[in-house]
Write a protein that holds these residues in place. Structure first.
Motif, mmCIF file in Angstrom:
data_model
loop_
_atom_site.group_PDB
_atom_site.id
_atom_site.type_symbol
_atom_site.label_atom_id
_atom_site.label_comp_id
_atom_site.label_asym_id
_atom_site.label_seq_id
_atom_site.Cartn_x
_atom_site.Cartn_y
_atom_site.Cartn_z
ATOM 1 N N THR A 484 -0.759 46.601 60.330
ATOM 2 C CA THR A 484 -1.842 46.228 59.407
ATOM 3 C C THR A 484 -3.180 46.065 60.128
ATOM 4 O O THR A 484 -4.232 46.065 59.476
ATOM 5 N N GLY A 485 -3.165 45.884 61.444
ATOM 6 C CA GLY A 485 -4.403 45.691 62.178
ATOM 7 C C GLY A 485 -4.963 44.286 62.088
ATOM 8 O O GLY A 485 -6.106 44.035 62.487
ATOM 9 N N LEU A 486 -4.152 43.354 61.545
ATOM 10 C CA LEU A 486 -4.614 41.968 61.413
ATOM 11 C C LEU A 486 -3.920 41.015 62.378
ATOM 12 O O LEU A 486 -4.320 39.858 62.483
ATOM 13 N N GLY A 487 -2.886 41.475 63.066
ATOM 14 C CA GLY A 487 -2.082 40.569 63.888
ATOM 15 C C GLY A 487 -2.881 39.883 64.989
ATOM 16 O O GLY A 487 -2.945 38.647 65.047
ATOM 17 N N LEU A 488 -3.499 40.664 65.875
ATOM 18 C CA LEU A 488 -4.236 40.072 66.988
ATOM 19 C C LEU A 488 -5.498 39.362 66.508
ATOM 20 O O LEU A 488 -5.907 38.346 67.085
ATOM 21 N N TYR A 489 -6.115 39.895 65.455
ATOM 22 C CA TYR A 489 -7.306 39.229 64.917
ATOM 23 C C TYR A 489 -6.952 37.832 64.409
ATOM 24 O O TYR A 489 -7.624 36.841 64.733
ATOM 25 N N ILE A 490 -5.878 37.719 63.649
ATOM 26 C CA ILE A 490 -5.475 36.414 63.122
ATOM 27 C C ILE A 490 -4.959 35.523 64.231
ATOM 28 O O ILE A 490 -5.180 34.301 64.233
ATOM 29 N N ALA A 491 -4.280 36.096 65.240
ATOM 30 C CA ALA A 491 -3.795 35.292 66.371
ATOM 31 C C ALA A 491 -4.954 34.632 67.108
ATOM 32 O O ALA A 491 -4.888 33.448 67.468
ATOM 33 N N ARG A 492 -6.015 35.382 67.316
ATOM 34 C CA ARG A 492 -7.173 34.783 67.991
ATOM 35 C C ARG A 492 -7.830 33.734 67.112
ATOM 36 O O ARG A 492 -8.233 32.670 67.593
ATOM 37 N N GLU A 493 -7.956 33.988 65.820
ATOM 38 C CA GLU A 493 -8.557 33.006 64.917
ATOM 39 C C GLU A 493 -7.745 31.709 64.905
ATOM 40 O O GLU A 493 -8.310 30.607 64.947
ATOM 41 N N LEU A 494 -6.421 31.829 64.861
ATOM 42 C CA LEU A 494 -5.581 30.636 64.853
ATOM 43 C C LEU A 494 -5.658 29.904 66.196
ATOM 44 O O LEU A 494 -5.613 28.667 66.239
ATOM 45 N N ALA A 495 -5.770 30.649 67.290
ATOM 46 C CA ALA A 495 -5.909 30.010 68.600
ATOM 47 C C ALA A 495 -7.202 29.207 68.673
ATOM 48 O O ALA A 495 -7.216 28.062 69.141
ATOM 49 N N GLU A 496 -8.292 29.774 68.199
ATOM 50 C CA GLU A 496 -9.563 29.055 68.211
ATOM 51 C C GLU A 496 -9.514 27.838 67.300
ATOM 52 O O GLU A 496 -10.111 26.800 67.602
ATOM 53 N N ALA A 497 -8.798 27.947 66.192
ATOM 54 C CA ALA A 497 -8.682 26.802 65.299
ATOM 55 C C ALA A 497 -7.946 25.647 65.970
ATOM 56 O O ALA A 497 -8.159 24.483 65.631
ATOM 57 N N ALA A 511 0.339 45.709 78.868
ATOM 58 C CA ALA A 511 -0.649 44.802 78.291
ATOM 59 C C ALA A 511 -0.382 43.388 78.787
ATOM 60 O O ALA A 511 0.770 42.964 78.909
ATOM 61 N N HIS A 512 -1.449 42.652 79.040
ATOM 62 C CA HIS A 512 -1.333 41.294 79.584
ATOM 63 C C HIS A 512 -2.269 40.387 78.797
ATOM 64 O O HIS A 512 -3.496 40.488 78.902
ATOM 65 N N PHE A 513 -1.676 39.492 77.987
ATOM 66 C CA PHE A 513 -2.455 38.564 77.181
ATOM 67 C C PHE A 513 -2.357 37.164 77.781
ATOM 68 O O PHE A 513 -1.304 36.779 78.323
ATOM 69 N N ILE A 514 -3.449 36.396 77.661
ATOM 70 C CA ILE A 514 -3.517 35.031 78.185
ATOM 71 C C ILE A 514 -3.903 34.099 77.045
ATOM 72 O O ILE A 514 -4.916 34.308 76.362
ATOM 73 N N LEU A 515 -3.079 33.077 76.843
ATOM 74 C CA LEU A 515 -3.355 32.042 75.844
ATOM 75 C C LEU A 515 -3.602 30.733 76.602
ATOM 76 O O LEU A 515 -2.680 30.178 77.209
ATOM 77 N N ALA A 516 -4.843 30.263 76.599
ATOM 78 C CA ALA A 516 -5.218 29.055 77.343
ATOM 79 C C ALA A 516 -5.574 27.953 76.366
ATOM 80 O O ALA A 516 -6.330 28.166 75.403
ATOM 81 N N GLY A 517 -5.025 26.761 76.591
ATOM 82 C CA GLY A 517 -5.296 25.634 75.712
ATOM 83 C C GLY A 517 -5.069 24.309 76.411
ATOM 84 O O GLY A 517 -4.996 24.242 77.648
ATOM 85 N N ARG A 518 -4.941 23.250 75.610
ATOM 86 C CA ARG A 518 -4.729 21.909 76.133
ATOM 87 C C ARG A 518 -3.247 21.564 76.109
ATOM 88 O O ARG A 518 -2.485 22.097 75.293
#
Length: 521
Positions: A484-497, A511-518
């Motif tokens: 659908t082309g929405l997966g990574l877009y929504i993943a980033r939006e939810l991460a920022e939220a 591919a190498h993705f990094i998820l950084a948080g608290r």
């Protein structure tokens, strides 16, 4: 030459003119003493009449050349040079009439040379020193011929050396004074320019700014502050008297942040922040109050959301049209087709496109719930192990594809449902493009700093083409025919939220993705 330098030179010329006026007053007193009390000071003993006549002429010259009109007619530099020459010549004649250098008049010559160094040009000062030296040496030579002793030349020579020393030192001091005047004028002009710029910036700021004195009176306020509070903030007025309903900590500057609230007569939603100005030893005790209009910020956020929603809706309409066309066409063919194998194929097409539409709608609904965040400290290893088990469906060969290197003590602060959707998307993409060999997908985490956690999701697949790396987080961008082309877009939006950041890291393979948080909410 800059305006500041020109102003500095002008101010130095004014200082020279003031020095000349005081120097003329000294000359006038000196000439009056010579005329009125020269005999009592044991001066003019060798030629009384000459001493008196020259003293009177000197007094007249001082009076004539001391008027401002003389400076305008002759010129400042010329009259300063002329007065210096007259002073030295008169003192030389009076020294001769008083019995030579022993009369003490060479000391007055030194005073005259010092004054000349403050008001005359550099070459003029050296000329006056040279003139005084020639006249004093000539007078002493005349006395030596008339029966003087050779030892007098040593004392006279020392006095002449003193003439040049005093002239040079006086000139150096004058030059230093000129440099300081120029520097002060330049810095003053720069300060005035900076002050004007600062005032313009404060006046045009979108935030309100109020400067309160230690007594609670307004020292300064920009027009925006008056507009936000709906009060005329006049300088010198007590803020507590203008609006007693304002927060107490705003009135006395005792708190750093009042949070959001409706303040002032206008009743606008404002955030108030106070900062001490000039704290410490010698500080003024003033307080700077910043007022931020959150109604305007909320309007801008709402406009941005509406614009983004409009773009998303337009994109969705375009994306949904394709599977709907396929469904409609398959349904029409299904009505006409009698063969069972063709019917099964058409039904499969209908089901696939219906599921694609359903996924698209589900993803958009998840995006709409991005603000509904319930953060929790999630045990990261257990969470990912459960996620992998769910995707493997209990198959051992499938489990071997995943290599998990996460400390059981690490936690990730996020909404559980949001983190589930983010990781499901990342893990699903990695599984789709990896080679399928053992350890093809790596999930590892680290804590680079206390309170932070970084999760890495990498695969050994073909990777993302360089031309697509900048577009993978854009909505409806996909390289998979059924995506659908929405997966990574929504993943980033939810991460920022959730206060986290999702980025694509540089990688030579896969591919190498990094998820950084608290680590804690």
């Amino acid at each position: 030459m800059s305006e500041a330098t020109t102003a500095g030179i002008g101010e130095f010329d004014q200082a020279r003119r003031a020095s000349l006026r005081y120097f003329n007053l000294f000359r006038l007193i000196l000439a009056g003493v010579f005329v009125a009390a020269g005999h009592e000071l044991n001066l003019g003993g060798a030629a009384p009449r000459t001493f008196l006549a020259v003293s009177a002429a000197y007094l007249a010259a001082v009076l004539l050349l001391g008027f401002p009109d003389a400076v305008r007619r002759i010129g400042f530099d010329r009259i300063a040079n002329l007065q210096g020459v007259i002073d030295i010549c008169v003192l030389a004649v009076l020294m001769w009439a008083s019995g030579g250098y022993r009369s003490g008049l060479p000391v007055l010559m030194m005073a005259v040379l010092a004054g000349s160094g403050l008001v005359s040009r550099e070459r003029t000062v050296l000329f006056h020193a040279a003139l005084a030296t020639v006249l004093v040496l000539s007078e002493n030579a005349w006395r030596f011929v008339s029966g003087g002793t050779p030892g007098d030349f040593f004392q006279v020579g020392m006095a002449c050396a003193g003439f040049f020393a005093i002239a040079i030192v006086a000139r150096l001091l004058a030059r230093r004074a000129q440099a300081n005047e120029s520097l002060a004028a330049r810095r003053g002009a720069e300060l005035a320019s900076q002050q004007a710029i600062n005032e313009r910036i404060i006046r045009d700021m979108q935030d309100g700014v109020i400067v309160l004195g230690a007594d609670g009176r307004i020292r300064h306020a920009n027009p925006r502050a008056s507009e936000l509070l709906g009060i005329d903030l006049a300088e010198g007025a007590l803020l507590a008297e203008l609006d007693p309903a304002l927060p107490a900590c705003m009135l006395d500057g005792s708190c750093e942040d009042t949070g959001l609230g409706r303040m002032g007569r206008a009743g606008r939603s404002l955030r108030c922040r106070t900062v001490g100005a000039g704290d410490g030893a010698g500080g003024s005790g003033d307080t700077v109050i910043y007022l931020t209009d959150f109604e305007e910020i909320q309007r801008q956020i709402q406009q941005s959301k509406l614009a983004a929603l409009g773009r998303l809706t337009a994109s969705m309409a375009h994306e949904i049209r394709n599977p709907l066309s396929a469904v409609s066409q398959a349904a029409e063919l299904l009505e006409e087709e009698k063969r069972g194998d063709m019917q099964a194929r058409l039904i499969r097409i209908i089901n696939d496109n219906a599921r694609r539409i359903e996924r698209m709608v589900r993803d958009v609904l998840a995006l709409g719930r991005r603000d509904e965040v319930l953060p929790d400290a999630i045990a990261l290893r257990d969470f990912i192990v459960a996620l992998v088990e769910e995707s493997c469906l209990g198959r051992d060969d499938e489990r071997q594809i995943y290599r998990i290197e996460i400390d059981p003590a690490l936690t990730f602060a996020a909404d559980r449902a949001h983190l589930q959707q983010i990781l499901a998307n990342l893990v699903g993409n990695a599984r789709r493009y990896c080679s399928g060999s053992p350890g093809a997908i790596q999930l590892r985490a680290e804590a680079p700093e206390p309170g932070t956690v970084v999760l890495h999701v990498a695969d050994d697949g073909p990777g993302i083409p360089p031309g697509d790396r900048a577009k993978i987080f854009e909505p409806f961008f996909t390289s998979h025919p059924k995506g659908t082309g929405l997966g990574l877009y929504i993943a980033r939006e939810l991460a920022e939220a959730n206060g986290a950041a999702l980025e694509l890291a540089p990688s030579d393979t896969g591919a190498h993705f990094i998820l950084a948080g608290r680590s804690k909410p």
